[in-house]
Design an enzyme around this catalytic site. Structure first.
Site, PDB file in Angstrom:
ATOM      1  CE1 TYR A 179       1.810   8.167  -1.368  1.00 36.46           C
ATOM      2  CE2 TYR A 179      -0.250   7.696  -0.225  1.00 36.46           C
ATOM      3  CZ  TYR A 179       0.723   7.344  -1.149  1.00 36.46           C
ATOM      4  OH  TYR A 179       0.627   6.173  -1.845  1.00 36.46           O
ATOM      5  NE  ARG A 226      -8.334   6.451   4.815  1.00 33.30           N
ATOM      6  CZ  ARG A 226      -7.881   5.398   4.156  1.00 33.30           C
ATOM      7  NH1 ARG A 226      -6.880   5.521   3.300  1.00 33.30           N
ATOM      8  NH2 ARG A 226      -8.433   4.215   4.327  1.00 33.30           N
ATOM      9  N   GLY A 310     -12.493  -1.127   1.397  1.00 30.81           N
ATOM     10  CA  GLY A 310     -11.787  -0.877   0.154  1.00 30.81           C
ATOM     11  C   GLY A 310     -12.012  -1.946  -0.883  1.00 30.81           C
TER      12      GLY A 310
END
Length: 351
Positions: A179, A226, A310
């Site tokens: 991203y 992160r 997760g």
């Protein structure tokens, strides 16, 4: 030897254990970016972990990449997130909201303003994205101007302020998974020749500016970040200098005394060891695909202070209870990961 079940001080909170629910996009927000009506129940069900990191949440209209992801920059968003944070706190849990600007990983059909995505440089990721009318190629993004980069930093600052107003215990900056922030790191996505491109210092500049602005706004002890060093998703290639970029970046961020750094490990054990040495604060480690028998090993060895999971937590709201009882774990249903109703979201069975 430290045990993963032991309490830990993280930022301003005392957590009862060292388990972390990793941020996972679920695409169940309302069309205006307000968390969906089941979000409070979903997160509250999993509040027994030491820390929940909520799904990637856009800091602006430009930051949205996927369909029906939440935002945290309007009054409606704040009100919606308050229901989530209140539900988690009522169960004794703690929650950080992850601030995620998708950058070029965006499609105009998925954003409120239907504009072209933005990125460090006008280079398409070479992949498709799901929209309301099916899969479409992601168009070439528009390169951000210097002024727009500065405004994006302020958008992150504003979003962090909104997250705290919404009751979050802190925010995690998403600098991973291809991203916007990682796009600045990668020469394959960043061919700028100004202060934000070229050298390691320049490519790391945007991440440091975002972290600094947020720390100034809400406190370093409520600010985290992160990374996923070495990620090769969607055209991202950090090149031979990639490991050195992270060594530089971690050293600079360490000066800010952030709440934690969260590493999604991609297999470079030497770099991971170096990060552990360079980072004097709390380190959260996420090893994708970690087998059940290895749970707690990184905390026990001192490599990490906390461990993130997760899909195991997604599919097992009572994850900790199942571990303690040595009970079987539910399998995650991949068909219900993104979008939909309570199925595969709030209806996973408990013991």
């Amino acid at each position: 030897m430290t045990d993963i079940w032991q309490p830990i001080i993280l930022g301003r909170a005392i957590l009862p254990n060292r388990f972390v629910m990793a941020p996972m996009t679920r695409s169940r927000a309302q069309y205006d970016g307000t968390p969906g009506p089941l979000a409070a129940e979903y997160y509250a069900q999993r509040a027994s972990v030491g820390l929940i990191v909520a799904e990637g949440t856009q800091p602006s209209d430009d930051g949205q990449g996927y369909l029906m992801t939440p935002g945290i920059y309007t009054e409606a968003h704040i009100v919606g997130w308050k229901t989530v944070t209140s539900a988690v706190h009522a169960k004794g849990g703690h929650i950080y909201i992850q601030l995620m600007h998708a950058g070029r990983m965006s499609h105009p059909d998925n954003t409120p303003h239907h504009r072209q995505g933005v990125a460090p440089s006008a280079i398409a990721p070479g992949t498709g994205m799901f929209t309301a009318t099916g899969m479409k190629d992601i168009p070439t993004p528009r390169a951000l101007s210097i002024e727009e980069i500065c405004q994006t930093v302020q958008n992150f600052r504003h979003a962090a302020k909104c997250a705290i107003e919404a009751g979050a215990d802190g925010v995690e900056i998403h600098g991973a998974n291809a991203y916007l922030i990682q796009q600045f790191f990668a020469p394959s996505a960043n061919t700028r020749t100004d202060d934000y491109g070229g050298s390691i210092e320049n490519r790391a500049r945007f991440a440091i500016e975002v972290a600094t602005a947020i720390a100034e706004e809400i406190g370093a002890d409520r600010t985290a970040i992160r990374f996923s060093p070495g990620t090769s998703l969607w055209g991202i290639d950090e090149g031979e200098e990639g490991p050195d970029l992270y060594r530089y970046l971690i050293g600079e961020l360490d000066k800010l005394r952030l709440s934690y750094v969260h590493i999604m490990h991609q297999g470079n054990e030497q770099l991971l060891s170096d990060i552990r040495q360079l980072w004097t604060g709390k380190l959260i480690l996420n090893r994708p695909g970690r087998p059940r028998e290895d749970i707690g090993k990184d905390v026990a060895s001192g490599l990490a202070d906390m461990e993130a999971y997760g899909q195991m937590i997604l599919a097992n709201p009572d994850f900790l209870a199942r571990l303690k009882a040595d009970a079987p774990l539910n399998e995650a249903d991949r068909n219900t990961f993104f979008g939909g109703t309570e199925k595969g979201y709030t209806d996973y069975p408990t013991l």
